[in-house]
Design a protein around this motif. Structure first.
Motif, mmCIF file in Angstrom:
data_model
loop_
_atom_site.group_PDB
_atom_site.id
_atom_site.type_symbol
_atom_site.label_atom_id
_atom_site.label_comp_id
_atom_site.label_asym_id
_atom_site.label_seq_id
_atom_site.Cartn_x
_atom_site.Cartn_y
_atom_site.Cartn_z
ATOM 1 N N ARG A 43 0.812 -1.068 0.004
ATOM 2 C CA ARG A 43 -0.058 -0.063 -0.114
ATOM 3 C C ARG A 43 0.914 1.354 0.073
ATOM 4 O O ARG A 43 1.833 1.295 0.677
ATOM 5 C CB ARG A 43 -1.003 0.190 1.345
ATOM 6 C CG ARG A 43 -2.230 -0.872 1.164
ATOM 7 C CD ARG A 43 -3.293 -0.337 2.098
ATOM 8 N NE ARG A 43 -2.750 -0.184 3.639
ATOM 9 C CZ ARG A 43 -3.299 -0.606 4.476
ATOM 10 N NH1 ARG A 43 -4.214 -1.904 4.245
ATOM 11 N NH2 ARG A 43 -2.945 -0.408 5.715
ATOM 12 N N LEU A 44 0.544 2.215 -0.785
ATOM 13 C CA LEU A 44 0.854 3.632 -0.669
ATOM 14 C C LEU A 44 -0.166 4.155 0.296
ATOM 15 O O LEU A 44 -1.304 4.342 0.251
ATOM 16 C CB LEU A 44 0.821 4.425 -1.989
ATOM 17 C CG LEU A 44 1.134 5.724 -1.973
ATOM 18 C CD1 LEU A 44 2.263 6.212 -1.330
ATOM 19 C CD2 LEU A 44 0.901 6.337 -3.219
ATOM 20 N N GLU A 45 0.521 5.022 1.454
ATOM 21 C CA GLU A 45 -0.305 5.590 2.264
ATOM 22 C C GLU A 45 -0.004 7.183 2.847
ATOM 23 O O GLU A 45 1.305 7.443 2.488
ATOM 24 C CB GLU A 45 -0.266 4.954 3.778
ATOM 25 C CG GLU A 45 -0.773 3.440 3.595
ATOM 26 C CD GLU A 45 -0.562 2.721 5.098
ATOM 27 O OE1 GLU A 45 -1.289 1.894 5.182
ATOM 28 O OE2 GLU A 45 0.113 3.124 6.059
ATOM 29 N N ARG A 46 -0.997 7.920 2.990
ATOM 30 C CA ARG A 46 -0.722 9.413 3.483
ATOM 31 C C ARG A 46 -0.629 9.376 4.887
ATOM 32 O O ARG A 46 -1.431 8.802 5.333
ATOM 33 C CB ARG A 46 -1.750 10.103 2.786
ATOM 34 C CG ARG A 46 -1.427 11.621 2.946
ATOM 35 C CD ARG A 46 -2.645 12.463 2.357
ATOM 36 N NE ARG A 46 -2.900 12.407 0.901
ATOM 37 C CZ ARG A 46 -3.550 11.591 0.091
ATOM 38 N NH1 ARG A 46 -4.598 10.835 0.720
ATOM 39 N NH2 ARG A 46 -3.688 11.681 -1.233
ATOM 40 N N LEU A 47 0.501 10.125 5.496
ATOM 41 C CA LEU A 47 0.570 10.297 6.821
ATOM 42 C C LEU A 47 0.511 11.654 7.293
ATOM 43 O O LEU A 47 1.252 12.600 6.805
ATOM 44 C CB LEU A 47 2.114 9.237 7.279
ATOM 45 C CG LEU A 47 2.561 9.550 8.506
ATOM 46 C CD1 LEU A 47 1.431 8.934 9.774
ATOM 47 C CD2 LEU A 47 3.925 8.671 8.588
ATOM 48 N N THR A 91 -0.491 13.772 13.974
ATOM 49 C CA THR A 91 -1.440 12.874 14.735
ATOM 50 C C THR A 91 -1.119 11.506 14.562
ATOM 51 O O THR A 91 -1.269 10.576 15.423
ATOM 52 C CB THR A 91 -2.725 13.003 14.260
ATOM 53 O OG1 THR A 91 -3.009 12.742 12.728
ATOM 54 C CG2 THR A 91 -3.390 14.337 14.301
ATOM 55 N N GLY A 92 -0.099 11.051 13.554
ATOM 56 C CA GLY A 92 0.310 9.714 13.230
ATOM 57 C C GLY A 92 -0.596 8.945 12.619
ATOM 58 O O GLY A 92 -0.446 7.637 12.259
ATOM 59 N N SER A 93 -1.901 9.358 12.059
ATOM 60 C CA SER A 93 -2.951 8.753 11.497
ATOM 61 C C SER A 93 -2.599 8.538 9.968
ATOM 62 O O SER A 93 -1.675 9.475 9.362
ATOM 63 C CB SER A 93 -4.412 9.691 11.532
ATOM 64 O OG SER A 93 -4.123 10.750 10.944
ATOM 65 N N ARG A 94 -2.897 7.533 9.717
ATOM 66 C CA ARG A 94 -2.544 7.046 8.045
ATOM 67 C C ARG A 94 -3.779 6.723 7.407
ATOM 68 O O ARG A 94 -4.715 6.265 7.809
ATOM 69 C CB ARG A 94 -1.531 5.700 7.808
ATOM 70 C CG ARG A 94 -0.286 6.021 8.905
ATOM 71 C CD ARG A 94 0.646 4.829 8.753
ATOM 72 N NE ARG A 94 -0.112 3.366 8.512
ATOM 73 C CZ ARG A 94 -0.085 2.781 9.948
ATOM 74 N NH1 ARG A 94 0.764 3.264 10.912
ATOM 75 N NH2 ARG A 94 -0.587 1.494 9.741
ATOM 76 N N GLU A 95 -3.694 7.408 6.097
ATOM 77 C CA GLU A 95 -4.657 7.136 5.189
ATOM 78 C C GLU A 95 -4.297 6.513 3.987
ATOM 79 O O GLU A 95 -3.458 6.711 3.284
ATOM 80 C CB GLU A 95 -5.244 8.685 4.668
ATOM 81 C CG GLU A 95 -6.408 8.372 3.665
ATOM 82 C CD GLU A 95 -6.552 9.875 3.246
ATOM 83 O OE1 GLU A 95 -7.601 9.995 2.254
ATOM 84 O OE2 GLU A 95 -6.149 10.736 3.415
ATOM 85 N N PRO A 96 -4.798 5.332 3.803
ATOM 86 C CA PRO A 96 -4.587 4.509 2.353
ATOM 87 C C PRO A 96 -4.738 5.441 1.167
ATOM 88 O O PRO A 96 -6.002 5.869 1.088
ATOM 89 C CB PRO A 96 -5.219 3.149 2.359
ATOM 90 C CG PRO A 96 -5.838 3.136 3.880
ATOM 91 C CD PRO A 96 -6.021 4.423 4.336
ATOM 92 N N VAL A 97 -3.792 5.406 0.164
ATOM 93 C CA VAL A 97 -3.923 6.234 -1.091
ATOM 94 C C VAL A 97 -4.502 5.136 -2.116
ATOM 95 O O VAL A 97 -5.127 5.283 -2.914
ATOM 96 C CB VAL A 97 -2.709 6.942 -1.266
ATOM 97 C CG1 VAL A 97 -2.826 7.563 -2.798
ATOM 98 C CG2 VAL A 97 -2.256 8.118 -0.427
ATOM 99 N N ALA A 98 -3.581 3.978 -2.158
ATOM 100 C CA ALA A 98 -3.625 3.139 -3.063
ATOM 101 C C ALA A 98 -3.176 1.626 -2.859
ATOM 102 O O ALA A 98 -2.084 1.645 -2.067
ATOM 103 C CB ALA A 98 -3.375 3.565 -4.593
ATOM 104 N N ALA A 99 -3.640 0.768 -3.110
ATOM 105 C CA ALA A 99 -3.313 -0.712 -3.163
ATOM 106 C C ALA A 99 -2.559 -1.065 -4.400
ATOM 107 O O ALA A 99 -2.822 -0.815 -5.570
ATOM 108 C CB ALA A 99 -4.292 -1.725 -2.682
ATOM 109 N N VAL A 100 -1.035 -1.808 -4.564
ATOM 110 C CA VAL A 100 -0.457 -2.027 -5.635
ATOM 111 C C VAL A 100 -0.166 -3.613 -5.454
ATOM 112 O O VAL A 100 -0.143 -4.278 -4.452
ATOM 113 C CB VAL A 100 0.880 -1.475 -5.565
ATOM 114 C CG1 VAL A 100 0.485 0.102 -5.758
ATOM 115 C CG2 VAL A 100 1.648 -1.532 -4.280
#
Length: 347
Positions: free
Chosen positions: A228-232, A236-245
């Protein structure tokens, strides 16, 4: 080496006005990918265990098995390289610095007060960030606070570096351990992104993270074991998935709203076999996935069908249409660079 790509890959590079540099650890190749006459163009040069890449305005650094190579850019001679008129940039090796087998992972150019380029090295074996010096194997410059001493033990598998304003800002580790190769026992959910300035973790619980990147005031990271590519959010340390590869994600370059992600098939089951993404090895690809950051959609792909099993690093080359590394294996040619005749010819 056989490859295949989506129909949009060449036109996407042309529209973005860029080309790519790709390193392959297992195959030991640096690959330049551009577009000529609407078709992909490839140029190769051999570097033993090619890993991290650092691209500067007039130079390129390549991390290898026991040394860091320095290549110079020669845009003036590129059009003359056979076939004449195809290339608009050329990099040629000029020197190397012997470091020994420090497991040199990512590289990045920083800025100094004098304006001279400053090369930062992720020294994985010694769990530190380092620089080069002609008198020494390397010069240690920073290590995570939980690493108690400088030792050739790969304690946390420090592997990725994000630069911000010319200085190291964030690193990735597979586990915050202080034991020799301690990360191997807990690697699948123990990864972390660490703030270099404070030494504190920004986020934890990642699976084999790699390639943190600071882009447009946003931090991105590859959660490699999950593909996964994630936005961090560093605050806050929270992560948001951008895309699965569809591959083990390692190597990330971001340009004009596009993320170029390196994809690998998993070879070494002793190290990567327990990764969540390894549950379906038949679905894993080796190549480059291009993701539109705004939508998370994969808009183009380049896949190596054989000859390459894993990608280590990816760099975007802005403003260059079709680069070369100076050699044409199918023609058996080589490129030499000499000073102008007036500089060396005497009566």
């Amino acid at each position: 080496m056989r490859y295949l790509h989506s129909d949009l890959f060449p036109s996407l590079l042309e529209k973005a006005g860029c080309s790519l540099l790709i390193s392959t650890y297992q195959a030991g190749q640096l690959i330049a990918v551009g577009v000529a006459e609407g078709r992909l163009s490839f140029s190769f040069r051999r570097f033993d265990q090619a890993m991290g890449l650092a691209l500067g305005p007039d130079r390129l650094a390549v991390g290898g098995k026991e040394e860091v190579w320095s290549l110079r850019a020669y845009p003036d001679i590129a059009p003359a390289i056979d076939p004449a008129g195809r290339f608009d940039q050329c990099w040629l090796p000029r020197s190397s610095t012997v470091t020994g087998a420090i497991q040199c992972h990512e590289l990045a150019w920083g800025a100094t007060e004098t304006g001279e380029p400053d090369l930062w090295i992720v020294n994985t074996l010694f769990s530190c960030l380092a620089s080069l010096d002609n008198c020494y194997s390397f010069v240690p410059r920073w290590r995570p606070p939980f690493i108690s001493e400088l030792a050739a033990q790969d304690r946390c598998h420090l592997n990725g570096l994000a630069m911000r304003d010319g200085s190291p800002a964030f690193v990735t580790v597979m586990a915050s351990t202080d034991e020799a190769r301690g990360w191997r026992a807990v690697r699948n959910d123990s990864g972390a992104v660490i703030d270099v300035a404070s030494g504190e973790p920004v986020t934890t619980g990642l699976s084999m993270p790699h390639s943190p990147r600071w882009h447009d005031d946003t931090l991105f990271v590859l959660n490699s074991g999950l593909g996964r590519l994630e936005r961090l959010d560093p605050a806050t340390g929270s992560r948001e998935p951008v895309a699965a590869v569809p591959g083990y994600a390692r190597g990330l370059a971001i340009y004009r709203g596009l993320a170029f992600v390196g994809l690998s098939r998993i070879r070494e089951t002793a190290i990567f076999g327990g990764a969540p993404i390894a549950a379906h090895p038949e679905e894993l690809k080796c190549g480059i996935g291009v993701i539109e950051l705004a939508s998370g959609s994969t808009v183009a792909t380049l896949q190596f069908a054989n000859g390459v099993e894993e990608i280590f690093d990816v760099q975007v080359v802005p403003g260059i249409r079709c680069p070369t590394l100076g050699s044409a294996p199918d023609r058996g040619s080589e490129v030499w660079v000499l000073p102008s005749k007036g500089a060396w010819c005497r009566p």
